[in-house]
Design an enzyme around this catalytic site. Structure first.
Site, PDB file in Angstrom:
ATOM      1  CE  LYS A  78      -4.006   1.924   2.478  1.00 35.86           C
ATOM      2  NZ  LYS A  78      -4.882   1.837   3.674  1.00 35.86           N
ATOM      3  CB  SER A 158      -8.245   3.778   2.577  1.00 36.11           C
ATOM      4  OG  SER A 158      -7.414   3.091   3.483  1.00 36.11           O
ATOM      5  CB  SER A 182      -8.772   1.144   5.534  1.00 34.13           C
ATOM      6  OG  SER A 182      -9.391   2.386   5.420  1.00 34.13           O
TER       7      SER A 182
END
Lengths: 494, 95
Positions: A78, A158, A182
């Site tokens: 990420k 997210s 997320s």
């Protein structure tokens, strides 16, 4: 034979050790898949040179029989994790051009375990969002579609890039972070496993901070075993993060027996939301039946303050974000606005932040500023922190009563269309209704894919565990996974 | 609690985010929607409840008070939008 990039971490590990293929071949399979998946917009900074270097080193280690757990396993990271000399933007324009001089503790541990870095993955800006639409790179598209309908769906957020990349077999597994859901919400939206560990299990050092009392890194994987393998490598005490727990990290994979006889699973009545789709309700019922069939005892429980978790979160998280994001001022890194004649340092701050932050980030920074401002601090921020204490007490009470884990739906719906609710912040916030309590209480939670809805989209269930008992939680998730028998993959259209 | 344009302007300034006057009404509207959502917290009886500071009960670790890092000037400045002579450069702060 399964395409190499479609393997699980466990299968690839075994294949590499048996000499069935090399780390270089495995890595090339992933790099090829990434090249062909531009339409998903999941990988935003590919690092093929680093990947090939890592793979070559892995093959050498495998030959010398000096190979730690993740040797040769290609991972996506990420964009929130700082990776040395590789773009790390947190999905934000304000960090454009930023190349950290350091490596986050979690990624450093992964590379030390032999993993291969494929690149950085798309995400909502500063992890603020539930649909990946707040990213400066543009949204990620979910590899899943509703049958033959080509409407673009969100992978959630997210960690939407991580979710899409794992579901589309661009990498074997990915890192995510979870502040309000997320990891778990996007995992559920794409039919993969996502684990948020206990707060403090993984070091936050080198991970761009959103809300420091809630943020926690975790694995996003193709199955529960892979989550256990990855967590073992990611977790551990770090002197650089004073909130990381100085506790031994067990071999989580070794704890997967699938035997949950005698475990007590709580079913919280407050998670039956008004207006919840029947399909979610049915999935939850099936989950209860599956765990009962596996020998667990189901028990109705009450978590009376559940309703107040989202409003408390939307005070606490923006308050912490407004403090954390104060560092983006155009002085030390990232974007600085072009200044006009006579502009001073205040204009520099204000213009830089206006240009560098997207709408949702600005909104949350300003809400956070407001709830922390003189005259409102007690009414909003302190009240929310008291409510947080009550939410944590709700969980402590049921765990004291002998509950081992709690079963809930992971999300209130399946993946929705990109653009459908992006203009209504409060409706977007409701996506986290089942996941956010876990962050407020600091508990471990895992989303496990459990079935498809009528339109052919994946749905997930969530299990919530006792603090520091990720091993037990993973084992319950493993039993649920085996009972659900979920094996579906998205049909490739990209 | 309703946010008017002056409050929205003041909050934007406190957050050091420039907002054009034309955009203030929409911003105030969004604030009000979010604060309306948060208002529910007023229903909860929080008498005698301690506000949470850390979710995990733990004693923060201590370490020896010693210099363990340093001499990284070029690394620290490597990402600066404007660095000169070993310093971060900003517009004039003091008249």
């Amino acid at each position: 034979m399964t395409a190499l990039n479609a393997l699980t971490v466990a299968a690839a590990r075994d294949g590499l050790r048996a000499g069935e293929f090399t780390a270089a071949e495995l890595t090339e399979a992933c790099l090829t898949a990434i090249d062909a998946a531009g339409a998903l917009n999941a990988v935003v900074h590919p690092t093929p040179d680093i990947a090939r270097d890592h793979a070559a080193a892995a093959d050498a280690r495998l030959k010398d029989a000096d190979a730690p757990a993740l040797t040769g396993i290609p991972l996506g990271i990420k964009d929130l994790f700082c990776t040395r000399h590789v773009a790390s933007q947190a999905g934000s324009r304000i960090l454009e051009g930023f190349r950290p001089e350091y490596e986050s503790t979690v990624t450093r541990q992964l590379w030390e375990s032999g993993a291969v870095m494929l690149g950085k993955l798309n995400m909502d800006e500063f992890a603020m969002g539930s649909s990946n639409e707040t990213s400066t790179y543009g949204p990620v598209t979910n590899p899943w579609r509703r049958g033959n309908d080509d409407t673009a769906l969100t992978p959630g957020g997210s960690s939407g890039g991580s979710a899409a990349a794992v579901a589309a077999d661009l990498c074997l597994a990915a890192t995510g972070t979870d502040t309000g859901g997320s990891i778990r919400q996007p995992a559920a939206f794409v039919g993969i496993t996502g684990l948020k560990p206990t707060y403090g299990r993984c070091s936050r050092w080198g991970i761009v901070a959103f809300a420091s009392s809630l943020d926690q890194a975790g694995p996003m994987t193709k199955d529960v075993r892979d989550a256990a393998i990855l967590l073992t490598a990611m977790a551990g005490h770090d002197p650089l993060d004073s909130t990381s727990a100085d506790l031994a990290v067990p071999d989580f994979e070794a704890m997967l027996t699938g035997d949950i006889r005698g475990k007590v699973i709580g079913i919280p009545r407050e998670y039956r939301m008004e207006g919840m789709p029947q399909e979610i309700e049915d999935l939850w019922t099936r989950g209860r039946e599956m765990l009962a069939d596996a020998g667990a005892e189901m028990r109705d429980i009450t978590l009376p303050h559940t309703k107040y978790a989202l409003p408390a979160y939307y005070v606490i998280a923006p308050a912490e974000a407004s403090s954390n994001l104060a560092r983006y001022d155009g002085v030390r890194y990232g974007h600085r606005a072009r200044l006009g004649q006579g502009d001073g340092v205040t204009e520099m701050y204000e213009k830089t932040r206006a240009e560098g932050f997207g709408a949702e980030v600005k909104r949350r920074v300003m809400i956070g500023t407001y709830v922390l401002s003189a005259g409102f601090y007690d009414a909003y921020y302190n009240r929310a922190r008291k409510v947080r204490t009550l939410i944590k007490r709700d969980f402590e009470r049921v765990f004291d009563d002998g509950i081992n884990a709690i079963l809930t739906p992971a999300t209130p719906s399946a993946a929705f269309e990109l653009g459908r609710i992006s203009d209504d912040p409060v409706e977007m916030y409701l996506n986290d209704v089942f996941t956010v309590t876990v962050n407020l209480a600091g508990l471990p939670g895992i989303a496990v894919p459990a079935g498809l809805d009528r339109q052919g989209l994946p749905l997930g269930l969530q299990l919530i565990g006792r603090p520091w008992e990720e091993g037990d939680l993973l084992n319950t998730a493993y039993a649920l996974e085996r009972a659900a028998g979920y094996v579906e993959k998205p049909a490739k259209w990209w | 609690m309703s946010i008017d344009l002056d409050t929205a302007r003041r909050v934007a300034h406190l957050a050091r985010i420039r907002v054009d006057d034309d955009d203030l009404p929409a911003l105030a509207g969004e604030f009000n929607a979010i604060l309306g959502f948060i208002e529910q917290l007023g229903e909860v009886d929080v008498d005698g409840v301690e506000p949470m500071t850390g979710v995990t009960p733990m004693r923060l670790k201590r370490r020896e008070d010693a210099v363990t890092d340093g001499d990284r000037q070029s690394e620290i400045l490597s990402n600066a939008p404007d660095a000169r002579e070993g310093f971060f450069a900003v517009p004039k702060v003091v008249e």
